[in-house]
Design a protein around this motif. Structure first.
Motif, mmCIF file in Angstrom:
data_model
loop_
_atom_site.group_PDB
_atom_site.id
_atom_site.type_symbol
_atom_site.label_atom_id
_atom_site.label_comp_id
_atom_site.label_asym_id
_atom_site.label_seq_id
_atom_site.Cartn_x
_atom_site.Cartn_y
_atom_site.Cartn_z
ATOM 1 N N ALA A 194 11.408 -33.604 -10.972
ATOM 2 C CA ALA A 194 12.764 -34.764 -10.789
ATOM 3 C C ALA A 194 13.644 -34.133 -9.976
ATOM 4 C CB ALA A 194 13.086 -35.192 -12.262
ATOM 5 N N ASP A 195 13.525 -32.860 -9.737
ATOM 6 C CA ASP A 195 14.662 -32.329 -8.945
ATOM 7 C C ASP A 195 14.765 -32.900 -7.654
ATOM 8 O OD1 ASP A 195 16.135 -30.655 -7.289
ATOM 9 O OD2 ASP A 195 15.126 -28.744 -8.068
ATOM 10 N N PRO A 196 16.075 -33.376 -7.213
ATOM 11 C CA PRO A 196 16.030 -34.345 -5.901
ATOM 12 C C PRO A 196 15.705 -33.317 -4.752
ATOM 13 C CG PRO A 196 18.091 -33.824 -6.920
ATOM 14 C CD PRO A 196 17.114 -33.514 -7.985
ATOM 15 N N ASN A 197 15.837 -32.126 -4.826
ATOM 16 C CA ASN A 197 15.457 -31.065 -3.700
ATOM 17 C C ASN A 197 13.919 -30.973 -3.651
ATOM 18 O OD1 ASN A 197 18.180 -30.663 -3.040
ATOM 19 N ND2 ASN A 197 18.359 -29.205 -4.791
ATOM 20 N N LYS A 198 13.355 -31.494 -4.402
ATOM 21 C CA LYS A 198 11.767 -31.357 -4.432
ATOM 22 C C LYS A 198 11.184 -32.758 -4.341
ATOM 23 C CE LYS A 198 11.783 -27.047 -6.904
ATOM 24 N NZ LYS A 198 11.271 -26.335 -7.874
ATOM 25 N N ALA A 199 11.760 -33.808 -3.657
ATOM 26 C CA ALA A 199 11.303 -35.060 -3.619
ATOM 27 C C ALA A 199 9.908 -35.042 -3.086
ATOM 28 C CB ALA A 199 12.191 -35.728 -2.932
ATOM 29 N N LEU A 200 9.105 -36.341 -3.524
ATOM 30 C CA LEU A 200 7.669 -36.431 -2.952
ATOM 31 C C LEU A 200 8.255 -37.940 -2.316
ATOM 32 C CD1 LEU A 200 4.734 -36.673 -2.864
ATOM 33 C CD2 LEU A 200 4.823 -37.889 -4.902
ATOM 34 N N VAL A 201 8.140 -37.628 -0.926
ATOM 35 C CA VAL A 201 8.575 -38.801 0.195
ATOM 36 C C VAL A 201 7.114 -39.324 0.614
ATOM 37 C CG1 VAL A 201 9.510 -39.224 2.401
ATOM 38 C CG2 VAL A 201 10.395 -37.243 0.744
ATOM 39 N N ILE A 202 6.997 -40.556 0.680
ATOM 40 C CA ILE A 202 5.838 -41.512 0.989
ATOM 41 C C ILE A 202 6.067 -42.461 1.950
ATOM 42 C CG2 ILE A 202 3.660 -42.854 0.094
ATOM 43 C CD1 ILE A 202 3.741 -40.074 -1.131
ATOM 44 N N SER A 203 5.284 -42.645 2.943
ATOM 45 C CA SER A 203 5.499 -43.723 4.077
ATOM 46 C C SER A 203 4.344 -44.357 3.784
ATOM 47 C CB SER A 203 5.439 -43.064 5.498
ATOM 48 O OG SER A 203 5.786 -43.997 6.380
ATOM 49 N N ASN A 204 4.583 -46.128 3.717
ATOM 50 C CA ASN A 204 3.936 -46.932 3.362
ATOM 51 C C ASN A 204 3.552 -48.029 4.616
ATOM 52 O OD1 ASN A 204 3.668 -46.356 0.311
ATOM 53 N ND2 ASN A 204 5.632 -46.353 0.978
ATOM 54 N N CYS A 205 2.515 -48.142 4.918
ATOM 55 C CA CYS A 205 2.152 -49.400 5.817
ATOM 56 C C CYS A 205 1.338 -50.528 5.102
ATOM 57 C CB CYS A 205 1.539 -49.128 7.037
ATOM 58 S SG CYS A 205 1.097 -50.388 8.106
ATOM 59 N N ILE A 206 1.893 -51.785 4.754
ATOM 60 C CA ILE A 206 1.184 -52.727 4.060
ATOM 61 C C ILE A 206 0.867 -53.783 4.889
ATOM 62 C CG2 ILE A 206 2.582 -52.146 1.786
ATOM 63 C CD1 ILE A 206 3.937 -54.582 1.794
ATOM 64 N N PHE A 207 -0.277 -54.565 4.906
ATOM 65 C CA PHE A 207 -0.360 -55.664 5.633
ATOM 66 C C PHE A 207 -1.506 -56.554 4.657
ATOM 67 C CE2 PHE A 207 -2.672 -51.752 6.483
ATOM 68 C CZ PHE A 207 -4.125 -52.147 6.223
ATOM 69 N N ASP A 208 -1.545 -57.967 5.323
ATOM 70 C CA ASP A 208 -2.486 -59.048 4.470
ATOM 71 C C ASP A 208 -3.709 -58.796 5.130
ATOM 72 O OD1 ASP A 208 -2.581 -60.461 6.789
ATOM 73 O OD2 ASP A 208 -1.233 -62.048 6.422
#
Length: 296
Positions: free
Chosen positions: A82-96
């Motif tokens: 939960a440490d903000p300095n160890k964030a898990l960053v995800i990029s998402n691309c959604i489409f139909d």
């Protein structure tokens, strides 16, 4: 929790002006619920580490991991801390689905996309692969930039970049280097079936007929964590599900702690807050709104 009871994310929340591609970048949080979609999603781990729970599998993730999630597949990312300095960053691309079918049928089989289409004949056949030299990250960076800036022709550019990403995935399948976690299924099943009990590495080793050292090595190689870390992660994830489930709304925190194998309630509170950044009670209240919509 039954899949029918999970939050359903709908494309109509994200698609605008008749254009069915949406791209974002988020820091994962523990309060987001496990969910399913009525659209396709590709997730790329930009930075940090954590776990991705997809259907019944648990996968340790870090920068460079990519997931293709068809319609109806349940999943949730959880950060390792939960440490903000160890964030898990995800990029998402959604489409139909309509756009997906169009882009994957543009080229004849001999020009590519054969393996990719074969892999996805079943609607719930999700994919996990890992980039070799930053190839997925480069495409995602371009997708995000185009979506944010929305310059002339960005819709066409996004379609082209998405097709490029499909081809990169096709190449990963061709090289047969996409990670396969089938060997972990039995181990994870045994762990999850016994979460409410006291459990040691030796117990699991006996249940799956593997030596203790071999089991340790397999967990470390395929999940990138120790047995104790895996066990704690599974217990916290199960407690999150129980706290989210309306059927457990009258169940005490102590009962839920016991149900996930943590008889010491004080320790449960401490560990839960360390992992999620909030107390179990605050998590339950925060998830109480039926109108909550989280993405991804």
């Amino acid at each position: 929790m039954r899949k029918a009871d999970l939050l359903m994310e709908k494309g109509e929340y994200f698609f605008t002006n008749g254009f069915s591609i949406f791209v974002n970048k988020v820091k994962e949080r523990f309060e987001l619920p496990e969910h399913v979609h009525d659209f396709y999603e590709i997730c790329y781990v930009v930075e940090g580490s954590g776990f991705h729970y997809v259907e019944e599998e648990t996968i340790r993730v870090s920068r460079g991991d990519l997931f293709f999630l068809p319609i109806g597949v349940s999943h949730i990312f959880r950060p390792a801390s939960a440490d903000p300095n160890k964030a898990l960053v995800i990029s998402n691309c959604i489409f139909d689905e309509r756009l997906f079918q169009f882009l994957t049928s543009i080229l004849p089989d001999q020009f590519g996309m054969y393996r990719f289409r074969e892999q996805l004949l079943q609607r719930d056949n999700w994919l996990h692969m890992r980039e070799r030299s930053g190839e997925f990250g480069l495409v995602f960076a371009s997708l995000f930039e185009e979506f944010q800036q929305k310059r002339t022709g960005y819709e066409t550019m996004l379609c082209g970049l998405l097709l490029q990403l499909f081809i990169q995935m096709e190449r990963a399948l061709e090289s047969a280097e996409a990670p396969v976690y089938n060997r972990m299924e039995t181990i994870l099943r045994v762990v999850r079936e016994r979460l409410g009990d006291k459990m040691t590495l030796a117990d699991v080793s006996d249940a799956v007929n593997l030596g203790v050292r071999q089991l340790q090595r397999m967990i470390a190689e395929q999940l990138g964590c120790s047995f104790s870390e895996l066990l704690l992660s599974e217990r916290i994830n199960l407690s999150c599900r129980l706290l989210e489930d309306a059927a457990n709304s009258r169940r005490s925190i102590a009962d839920i702690a016991a149900a996930v194998g943590m008889q010491d309630v004080k320790r449960f509170y401490r560990v839960f807050k360390e992992k999620t950044g909030m107390t179990p009670g605050a998590y339950r209240v925060g998830r109480g709104s039926e109108n909550f919509v989280g993405f991804p």
